[in-house]
Design a protein around this motif. Structure first.
Motif, PDB file in Angstrom:
ATOM      1  N   LYS A  44       0.826  -1.208   0.000  1.00 19.96           N
ATOM      2  CA  LYS A  44       0.000   0.000   0.000  1.00 19.96           C
ATOM      3  C   LYS A  44       0.862   1.261   0.000  1.00 19.96           C
ATOM      4  CE  LYS A  44      -4.382  -1.644   1.866  1.00 19.96           C
ATOM      5  NZ  LYS A  44      -5.163  -1.197   0.687  1.00 19.96           N
ATOM      6  N   PHE A  50      -4.297   2.262  -2.999  1.00 21.51           N
ATOM      7  CA  PHE A  50      -5.381   1.596  -3.712  1.00 21.51           C
ATOM      8  C   PHE A  50      -5.135   0.100  -3.891  1.00 21.51           C
ATOM      9  CE2 PHE A  50      -2.378   3.677  -6.554  1.00 21.51           C
ATOM     10  CZ  PHE A  50      -1.856   2.583  -7.241  1.00 21.51           C
ATOM     11  N   TRP A  52      -4.949  -3.667  -3.155  1.00 23.25           N
ATOM     12  CA  TRP A  52      -5.694  -4.505  -2.222  1.00 23.25           C
ATOM     13  C   TRP A  52      -4.780  -5.431  -1.427  1.00 23.25           C
ATOM     14  CZ3 TRP A  52      -9.165  -6.306  -6.809  1.00 23.25           C
ATOM     15  CH2 TRP A  52     -10.067  -5.285  -7.129  1.00 23.25           C
ATOM     16  N   GLN A 132     -10.737  -7.056 -10.410  1.00 25.17           N
ATOM     17  CA  GLN A 132     -10.474  -5.686 -10.836  1.00 25.17           C
ATOM     18  C   GLN A 132     -10.897  -5.467 -12.291  1.00 25.17           C
ATOM     19  OE1 GLN A 132      -6.394  -4.515 -10.416  1.00 25.17           O
ATOM     20  NE2 GLN A 132      -5.576  -6.072 -11.780  1.00 25.17           N
ATOM     21  N   LEU A 142      -4.303   5.267 -12.100  1.00 28.60           N
ATOM     22  CA  LEU A 142      -3.629   4.756 -10.902  1.00 28.60           C
ATOM     23  C   LEU A 142      -2.109   4.895 -11.004  1.00 28.60           C
ATOM     24  CD1 LEU A 142      -5.692   1.493 -10.180  1.00 28.60           C
ATOM     25  CD2 LEU A 142      -5.891   3.717  -9.052  1.00 28.60           C
ATOM     26  N   HIS A 147      -4.964  -2.452  -8.856  1.00 21.41           N
ATOM     27  CA  HIS A 147      -5.402  -2.775  -7.494  1.00 21.41           C
ATOM     28  C   HIS A 147      -4.763  -4.059  -6.967  1.00 21.41           C
ATOM     29  CE1 HIS A 147      -8.325   0.427  -7.437  1.00 21.41           C
ATOM     30  NE2 HIS A 147      -8.855  -0.001  -8.566  1.00 21.41           N
TER      31      HIS A 147
END
Length: 268
Positions: A44, A50, A52, A132, A142, A147
């Motif tokens: 993260k 964002f 996971w 995703q 992103l 993700h």
């Protein structure tokens, strides 16, 4: 009933054959990471807030289930496909393009069917990459990330470390596709033979730097230019895929930095 590693290996190998993946890839390598491995929380920060965790990914498909294991497999690209790509210097060989476009569809079905096999046996399961895709992940927004990074999950599972091109160098090399499934079944995690060094298996030889037609790979890990790579593929390869390769609407990778390099099919 306890899920055994041999059960998972049998499932993945069976799906490798059943989905037609053997037309593009050699037999898979399997690894397992603990869902609570500290690296997943670190991503993260390393990748982005964002990204996971396994628990967040499993909750998308099975709310209330407790993530315990991340199953990871590597599909090494077949020798004939790699050999075809070695002689290219601006765009991928048709064999490589087909592997990326149609071989990855086989990999998607391995993810999907492994989830179904686990669910049928009574376990909760999710394929974060497919989750995703359902939600329309916007890679550019992103920061050219996602993700869920399957390469990073493979690193945690002891399957390999990163190279200058940001690809994952495994015991079978850097030319491969990756797949992952998160489950609440508890499996013994693999020990990382390289510890916590994400670049341990890269010799920094610079071969991938010279192979990149976009100039998107440098002699330092921080020189990797994902926007430049993305733009080159979009404008020079994907835009001409119908005339060059004969199909539309499927991702086409370049793969030049993964072939004709010392880490192509083995750990250097």
């Amino acid at each position: 009933m306890k899920l055994k590693r041999s059960d998972v290996e049998s499932m993945v190998n069976g799906l490798y054959r059943a989905t037609g993946a053997a037309a593009f890839f050699d037999a898979p390598l399997l690894g397992v990471a603990a869902a609570d491995d500290p690296w997943f929380d670190r991503f993260k920060t390393v990748i982005g807030s964002f990204h996971w965790t396994p628990s967040e990914a499993l909750a998308l498909a099975a709310p209330g289930a407790e993530a315990r294991s991340v199953i990871v497999w590597i599909l090494p690209v077949a020798a004939s496909v790699r050999e075809a790509n070695r002689s290219r210097n601006r765009e991928p060989a048709p064999e490589w393009a087909a592997m990326r476009s149609f071989g990855e569809l086989c990999n998607e079905n391995i993810r999907r069917q492994l989830c179904r096999r686990l669910e049928t046996a009574g376990w909760a399961a999710a394929a974060p990459h497919l989750e995703q895709l359902k939600r329309g992940v916007k890679v550019v927004e992103l920061g050219f990330a996602s993700h869920w990074s399957e390469r990073h999950a493979a690193f945690v599972a002891g399957l390999g470390t990163f190279g200058l091109s940001a690809g994952l160098i495994t015991l079978r090399g850097i030319a491969h596709r990756v797949g992952t499934v998160v489950t609440d079944a508890e499996l013994e995690p693999d020990v990382r033979p390289y510890g916590d060094d994400p670049f341990a298996w890269c010799t920094r030889c610079g071969a991938c730097v010279r192979r990149c037609p976009a100039g998107a790979v440098g002699l330092r890990f921080e020189d990797r230019d994902k926007p430049k790579c993305y733009t080159y593929i979009a404008e020079q390869i994907s835009a001409r895929r119908a005339e060059k390769y004969g199909w539309l609407d499927l991702a086409i990778g370049c793969g030049l930095c993964q072939t004709a390099v010392p880490c192509e099919f083995k750990r250097p």
